[in-house]
Scaffold this motif. Sequence first.
Motif, short mmCIF file in Angstrom:
data_model
loop_
_atom_site.label_atom_id
_atom_site.label_comp_id
_atom_site.label_asym_id
_atom_site.label_seq_id
_atom_site.Cartn_x
_atom_site.Cartn_y
_atom_site.Cartn_z
N GLU A 1 -26.45 -116.78 22.18
CA GLU A 1 -26.62 -115.34 22.06
C GLU A 1 -25.34 -114.68 21.53
O GLU A 1 -25.38 -113.84 20.64
N LEU A 2 -24.21 -115.09 22.09
CA LEU A 2 -22.92 -114.55 21.66
C LEU A 2 -22.63 -114.88 20.20
O LEU A 2 -22.15 -114.05 19.44
N LEU A 3 -22.97 -116.11 19.80
CA LEU A 3 -22.76 -116.54 18.42
C LEU A 3 -23.64 -115.74 17.47
O LEU A 3 -23.19 -115.28 16.42
N PHE A 4 -24.89 -115.55 17.86
CA PHE A 4 -25.86 -114.82 17.04
C PHE A 4 -25.42 -113.38 16.83
O PHE A 4 -25.36 -112.87 15.71
N ILE A 5 -25.11 -112.71 17.93
CA ILE A 5 -24.77 -111.28 17.82
C ILE A 5 -23.38 -111.08 17.23
O ILE A 5 -23.14 -110.10 16.51
N SER A 6 -22.46 -112.02 17.48
CA SER A 6 -21.13 -111.93 16.86
C SER A 6 -21.23 -112.07 15.35
O SER A 6 -20.59 -111.32 14.60
N GLY A 7 -22.05 -113.03 14.91
CA GLY A 7 -22.28 -113.21 13.48
C GLY A 7 -22.91 -111.98 12.86
O GLY A 7 -22.55 -111.57 11.75
N PHE A 8 -23.84 -111.36 13.59
CA PHE A 8 -24.51 -110.16 13.11
C PHE A 8 -23.51 -109.01 12.93
O PHE A 8 -23.50 -108.32 11.91
N ILE A 9 -22.66 -108.81 13.94
CA ILE A 9 -21.67 -107.73 13.89
C ILE A 9 -20.66 -107.95 12.76
O ILE A 9 -20.30 -107.02 12.03
N VAL A 10 -20.21 -109.21 12.61
CA VAL A 10 -19.28 -109.54 11.53
C VAL A 10 -19.91 -109.24 10.17
O VAL A 10 -19.28 -108.66 9.27
N PHE A 11 -21.18 -109.61 10.02
CA PHE A 11 -21.91 -109.37 8.77
C PHE A 11 -22.01 -107.87 8.48
O PHE A 11 -21.76 -107.42 7.35
N ILE A 12 -22.35 -107.08 9.50
CA ILE A 12 -22.51 -105.64 9.33
C ILE A 12 -21.20 -104.98 8.91
O ILE A 12 -21.14 -104.20 7.96
N PHE A 13 -20.11 -105.33 9.60
CA PHE A 13 -18.83 -104.72 9.27
C PHE A 13 -18.31 -105.21 7.92
O PHE A 13 -17.62 -104.48 7.21
N ALA A 14 -18.64 -106.44 7.55
CA ALA A 14 -18.25 -106.95 6.23
C ALA A 14 -18.97 -106.16 5.13
O ALA A 14 -18.37 -105.79 4.12
N MET A 15 -20.26 -105.87 5.35
CA MET A 15 -21.03 -105.10 4.38
C MET A 15 -20.46 -103.68 4.24
O MET A 15 -20.33 -103.15 3.13
N MET A 16 -20.08 -103.09 5.36
CA MET A 16 -19.52 -101.73 5.31
C MET A 16 -18.13 -101.73 4.66
O MET A 16 -17.77 -100.81 3.93
N ALA A 17 -17.36 -102.78 4.91
CA ALA A 17 -16.03 -102.90 4.30
C ALA A 17 -16.14 -103.04 2.79
O ALA A 17 -15.38 -102.44 2.03
N ILE A 18 -17.12 -103.83 2.35
CA ILE A 18 -17.36 -104.00 0.91
C ILE A 18 -17.77 -102.66 0.29
O ILE A 18 -17.27 -102.27 -0.76
N ASP A 19 -18.65 -101.97 1.00
CA ASP A 19 -19.13 -100.67 0.51
C ASP A 19 -17.98 -99.68 0.38
O ASP A 19 -17.80 -99.00 -0.64
N LEU A 20 -17.15 -99.59 1.42
CA LEU A 20 -16.06 -98.63 1.42
C LEU A 20 -14.93 -99.02 0.47
O LEU A 20 -14.38 -98.20 -0.24
N LEU B 1 -19.89 -92.93 6.51
CA LEU B 1 -19.57 -94.34 6.70
C LEU B 1 -18.73 -94.57 7.95
O LEU B 1 -19.04 -95.43 8.77
N TRP B 2 -17.68 -93.76 8.12
CA TRP B 2 -16.87 -93.90 9.32
C TRP B 2 -17.64 -93.45 10.57
O TRP B 2 -17.40 -93.97 11.66
N GLY B 3 -18.57 -92.53 10.38
CA GLY B 3 -19.42 -92.13 11.49
C GLY B 3 -20.29 -93.28 11.97
O GLY B 3 -20.52 -93.45 13.17
N ILE B 4 -20.74 -94.10 11.02
CA ILE B 4 -21.57 -95.24 11.36
C ILE B 4 -20.78 -96.30 12.13
O ILE B 4 -21.30 -96.94 13.05
N VAL B 5 -19.51 -96.47 11.77
CA VAL B 5 -18.67 -97.42 12.50
C VAL B 5 -18.63 -97.05 13.99
O VAL B 5 -18.80 -97.91 14.87
N GLY C 1 -29.15 -97.81 7.25
CA GLY C 1 -30.01 -97.26 6.20
C GLY C 1 -30.01 -95.74 6.19
O GLY C 1 -30.34 -95.12 5.18
N LEU C 2 -29.61 -95.14 7.33
CA LEU C 2 -29.61 -93.68 7.43
C LEU C 2 -28.69 -93.04 6.40
O LEU C 2 -29.01 -92.01 5.80
N ARG C 3 -27.52 -93.65 6.19
CA ARG C 3 -26.54 -93.06 5.27
C ARG C 3 -27.10 -92.94 3.85
O ARG C 3 -27.00 -91.90 3.21
N SER C 4 -27.71 -94.02 3.37
CA SER C 4 -28.28 -93.97 2.02
C SER C 4 -29.51 -93.08 1.97
O SER C 4 -29.75 -92.38 0.98
N MET C 5 -30.29 -93.07 3.08
CA MET C 5 -31.47 -92.20 3.13
C MET C 5 -31.05 -90.74 3.09
O MET C 5 -31.74 -89.89 2.52
#
Length: 348
Positions: free
Chosen positions: A4-23, A142-146, A275-279
Amino acid sequence: MPNELLFISGFIVFIFAMMAIDLGLFNKTDHAVGLKQAGIMSAVWVALALAFYVLLLRFGDLLHHVDSFAALQQINLQNFHQLKLDPHNFTGSLQLYRKNLALEFITGYVIEYSLSVDNIFVMVLIFTAFSVASRYYHKVLLWGIVGAVIMRFLFIFLGAALIAQFHWILYLFGAFLVYTGVMMFVNRNNEQKIDPDKHPVVRFASKYFAVHPKFEGGKFFVKIDGKKLLTPLFLVLLIIEVTDLVFAVDSIPAIFSVTKDPYIVFFSNIFAILGLRSMFFLLVNIIDKFRFLKIGLSALLTFIGLKMLAGKYVEHIGLTTFRSLIVIVGILAVSVAASLMFPKVETK
């Protein structure tokens, strides 16, 4: 637990990586987000959510490390799934569990994504009231989403812990959602206004922190005479964060009506927030055209609240997760279609 920790940690890393790329890569300079860019951003986040749905459909059992029928039965009871599992057919039961997990995710995602539209109404009011230049919308959101990701993580898992300990809390959630839905309908035509000088967040920040009186481009802080000051743009960010927290009080209990699995609640919530930000950029100029959307959202909240109040009787009357999804999509489709078919007549 390690899975569970591995799954959710990977998910959080992925999300923040996507936002970092975007920003970092796509927005090195502040600029107004156009309709085309917003459309691409929205399509990407929806595609990622659908890809995650497929991932759960194929490998959802890895989330809780379900490697035996006993483990599957325990998860089934722990998260109140009420699936009819066959002890003589572990493979079939596992497939049923994956399918249900994926369906709960996509239903929760649709609910949260829909309720986020109401958030957009308020965001437009905030940006307008504080006269924020459109080129800074993207940065603030974007920073609001963080901040929203962190707050909702804490909120969701606290809620899950309370539900596991006190199951009757679900009925309080249900009653609250029905009340919220009714009040949204009653107040649907009330004009909302924001006074920048009298807003509680502004008054609090002005009392305890040094606030600069004017915007300094896209800066959240500015240093004058060796003293760091908050800019009005940072105050707008704080207000966006507080607003999201208020909306979370409605939306998170709503997703708990679909699933009691805190990970699925978190995943569906975060995908919808991203998805809210782009919407926002897609709808910011046409949000007022959807005149019946408030009615649709009020009906949606009321339906979800009544579903929670019905408790175990929901399954007895045949209101499965899939049928609930159909009702939810139907409510939204009718409200949007009615808005397009019967537009508001502008009075001169």
